[in-house]
Design an enzyme around this catalytic site. Structure first.
Site, PDB file in Angstrom:
ATOM      1  N   PHE A   4       0.830  -1.201   0.000  1.00 23.61           N
ATOM      2  CA  PHE A   4       0.000   0.000   0.000  1.00 23.61           C
ATOM      3  C   PHE A   4       0.873   1.264   0.000  1.00 23.61           C
ATOM      4  O   PHE A   4       1.717   1.434  -0.848  1.00 23.61           O
ATOM      5  CB  PHE A   4      -1.035  -0.039   1.124  1.00 23.61           C
ATOM      6  CG  PHE A   4      -2.090  -1.082   0.883  1.00 23.61           C
ATOM      7  CD1 PHE A   4      -3.035  -0.919  -0.121  1.00 23.61           C
ATOM      8  CD2 PHE A   4      -2.119  -2.267   1.619  1.00 23.61           C
ATOM      9  CE1 PHE A   4      -4.001  -1.893  -0.383  1.00 23.61           C
ATOM     10  CE2 PHE A   4      -3.078  -3.246   1.365  1.00 23.61           C
ATOM     11  CZ  PHE A   4      -4.012  -3.050   0.364  1.00 23.61           C
ATOM     12  N   SER A   5       0.699   2.151   0.976  1.00 17.77           N
ATOM     13  CA  SER A   5       1.297   3.487   0.849  1.00 17.77           C
ATOM     14  C   SER A   5       2.793   3.561   1.103  1.00 17.77           C
ATOM     15  O   SER A   5       3.387   4.624   0.916  1.00 17.77           O
ATOM     16  CB  SER A   5       0.561   4.472   1.753  1.00 17.77           C
ATOM     17  OG  SER A   5      -0.735   4.703   1.252  1.00 17.77           O
ATOM     18  N   VAL A   6       3.425   2.473   1.506  1.00 15.12           N
ATOM     19  CA  VAL A   6       4.890   2.468   1.484  1.00 15.12           C
ATOM     20  C   VAL A   6       5.365   2.741   0.050  1.00 15.12           C
ATOM     21  O   VAL A   6       6.447   3.285  -0.177  1.00 15.12           O
ATOM     22  CB  VAL A   6       5.444   1.137   2.041  1.00 15.12           C
ATOM     23  CG1 VAL A   6       6.931   0.973   1.747  1.00 15.12           C
ATOM     24  CG2 VAL A   6       5.210   1.083   3.556  1.00 15.12           C
ATOM     25  N   TYR A  45      -4.223  14.105   2.831  1.00 15.72           N
ATOM     26  CA  TYR A  45      -3.484  12.932   2.348  1.00 15.72           C
ATOM     27  C   TYR A  45      -3.932  12.496   0.955  1.00 15.72           C
ATOM     28  O   TYR A  45      -5.110  12.211   0.731  1.00 15.72           O
ATOM     29  CB  TYR A  45      -3.666  11.806   3.361  1.00 15.72           C
ATOM     30  CG  TYR A  45      -2.823  10.595   3.112  1.00 15.72           C
ATOM     31  CD1 TYR A  45      -1.468  10.718   2.818  1.00 15.72           C
ATOM     32  CD2 TYR A  45      -3.368   9.317   3.184  1.00 15.72           C
ATOM     33  CE1 TYR A  45      -0.691   9.596   2.602  1.00 15.72           C
ATOM     34  CE2 TYR A  45      -2.590   8.198   2.978  1.00 15.72           C
ATOM     35  CZ  TYR A  45      -1.246   8.340   2.682  1.00 15.72           C
ATOM     36  OH  TYR A  45      -0.474   7.241   2.466  1.00 15.72           O
ATOM     37  N   LYS A  52       4.428   5.022  -1.788  1.00 12.45           N
ATOM     38  CA  LYS A  52       4.604   6.463  -1.971  1.00 12.45           C
ATOM     39  C   LYS A  52       6.052   6.889  -1.761  1.00 12.45           C
ATOM     40  O   LYS A  52       6.522   7.853  -2.378  1.00 12.45           O
ATOM     41  CB  LYS A  52       3.682   7.229  -1.023  1.00 12.45           C
ATOM     42  CG  LYS A  52       2.194   7.103  -1.366  1.00 12.45           C
ATOM     43  CD  LYS A  52       1.341   7.887  -0.381  1.00 12.45           C
ATOM     44  CE  LYS A  52      -0.132   7.924  -0.774  1.00 12.45           C
ATOM     45  NZ  LYS A  52      -0.826   6.636  -0.592  1.00 12.45           N
TER      46      LYS A  52
END
Length: 382
Positions: A67-69, A157, A71
């Site tokens: 997921f947002s790792v 976010y 980013k």
């Protein structure tokens, strides 16, 4: 006999003990954990199972949606272009992507995209999750929108669209998609098993995500025009869709990167190691310092959590996340619990990935225990 596989230097035995305890108790189904110092692993562990039925062990090469790792990988792509003089964080987005100036967005800067302060934290309705898979078309839709709040004033976010925004800038500059640029410039040269856009050839080694048990809550009771609702429901992330080939193959640089703790730590240790790894310089100290230029500090409009953002990464906020160490630290987390932390003062990178998701968008009790044990081992915990 240790529950986990892999290796661990003696001084980090407390980290392994915490990891094994969660594997033994069943709190972890399957997971991987990696810590590097000076760019080299001092701990590389994995264990448990890749599926809920416990028929497939979590192996050395098991990968999972983090997921947002993801980013942080997207941010690193942008920083590479900054370092090469091809991208300026203080330049307007429309300088690189002219269509983006539409509807009052002409003065939004690159650093606003990188720090979640652009005012464009999601798509105007109607939008479906499958619409995000065509990244160029989805980015084009974002270019036509008006911002949802005053750009640069606060963070909101960019949960699902961070990769579309920054990826389109990367594409305009390089002619390459975000996933291709990342593979060519970072994952490939570093030998890192991390993918933004994961092909079917990897399907057999992708761990199955186990959704968290969320409390019943009626989103209809909230203001449907709030930044929170618009960001998190336009579109709504359907966890069942994340196991489909179409989701995995899409180059969504916000939420669908696949890797393990080893590959996350390998790439991100570039930051903790001062921009150089395996004898090659990727980033200058000047570029790395940009990360620590604070862009926002306060309650985030989209997820209503107090957050502090630099350029491309979250920065420590003791009141919110007490287990992050003091000093020059940057970090981010993925939905369900995955996390990466770069500590530049101690030249340490911490990475954790798992398949039993915890409640909440940021962090978990399990991750906190590993973080605390890691920084206890190096004398850097609060």
């Amino acid at each position: 006999m240790s529950t986990s596989s892999g290796f661990c230097r003696d001084e980090f035995a407390g980290v392994r003990a915490a990891f094994d305890e969660h594997l033994d108790s069943g709190a972890e189904l399957g997971a991987s954990l990696c810590v590097t110092v000076d760019g080299d692993p001092v701990l590389d562990l994995w264990g448990g199972h890749a599926d809920e039925a416990k028929t497939t062990p979590w192996g050395a090469d098991t990968i999972v949606n983090v997921f947002s790792v993801t980013k942080t990988m997207t941010a690193l792509c942008a920083l590479l272009l900054v370092d090469r003089g091809e991208l300026d964080v203080d330049e307007r987005v429309a300088h690189y992507w002219p269509e983006f100036a539409a509807n009052g967005k002409g003065d939004i800067l690159i650093r606003h995209l990188l720090s979640h302060t652009s005012g464009v934290s999601g798509w105007d309705r109607p939008i479906e999750l499958t619409d995000l898979y065509d990244t160029e078309a989805a980015a084009a839709r974002l270019a036509t929108q008006a911002p949802w709040w005053e750009p640069g004033s606060k963070s909101g976010y960019h949960a699902l669209n961070y990769g579309h925004l920054i990826g389109e800038v990367v594409r305009r500059i390089t002619g390459r998609s975000l996933g291709r640029f990342f593979a060519d410039e970072l994952a490939g040269p570093l030998g890192a098993d991390f993918h933004i856009g994961t092909g079917p050839e990897h399907a057999d080694r992708i761990a199955t995500l186990i959704p968290p048990q969320l409390p019943e809550f009626d989103l209809a009771t909230l203001d449907q025009d709030s930044v929170l609702i618009k960001t998190l429901t336009s579109p709504l992330l359907d966890l069942a869709a994340t196991s489909t080939p179409a989701w995995r193959a899409a180059e969504n640089g916000a939420v669908n990167g696949h890797g393990n703790a080893r590959s996350v730590a390998r790439v991100q240790s570039l930051i903790a190691n001062g921009g150089e790894l395996s004898g090659k310089r990727f980033l200058s100290p000047t570029t790395i310092e940009l990360i620590f230029r604070e862009q926002a500090d306060g309650v985030d409009l989209a997820i209503l959590t107090p957050l502090r953002f630099g350029i491309g990464y979250g920065l420590p906020r003791p009141q919110t996340f007490p287990h992050l160490p003091d000093g020059r630290v940057c970090w981010w987390a993925g939905y369900g619990g995955a996390m990466v932390v770069n500590d530049l003062d101690r030249r340490i990178t911490f990475a954790y990935t798992m398949n039993r998701m915890a409640i909440g968008l940021i962090g978990s009790d399990r991750c906190d225990s590993y973080l605390k044990a890691t920084f206890d081992a190096v004398g850097g915990a609060r």
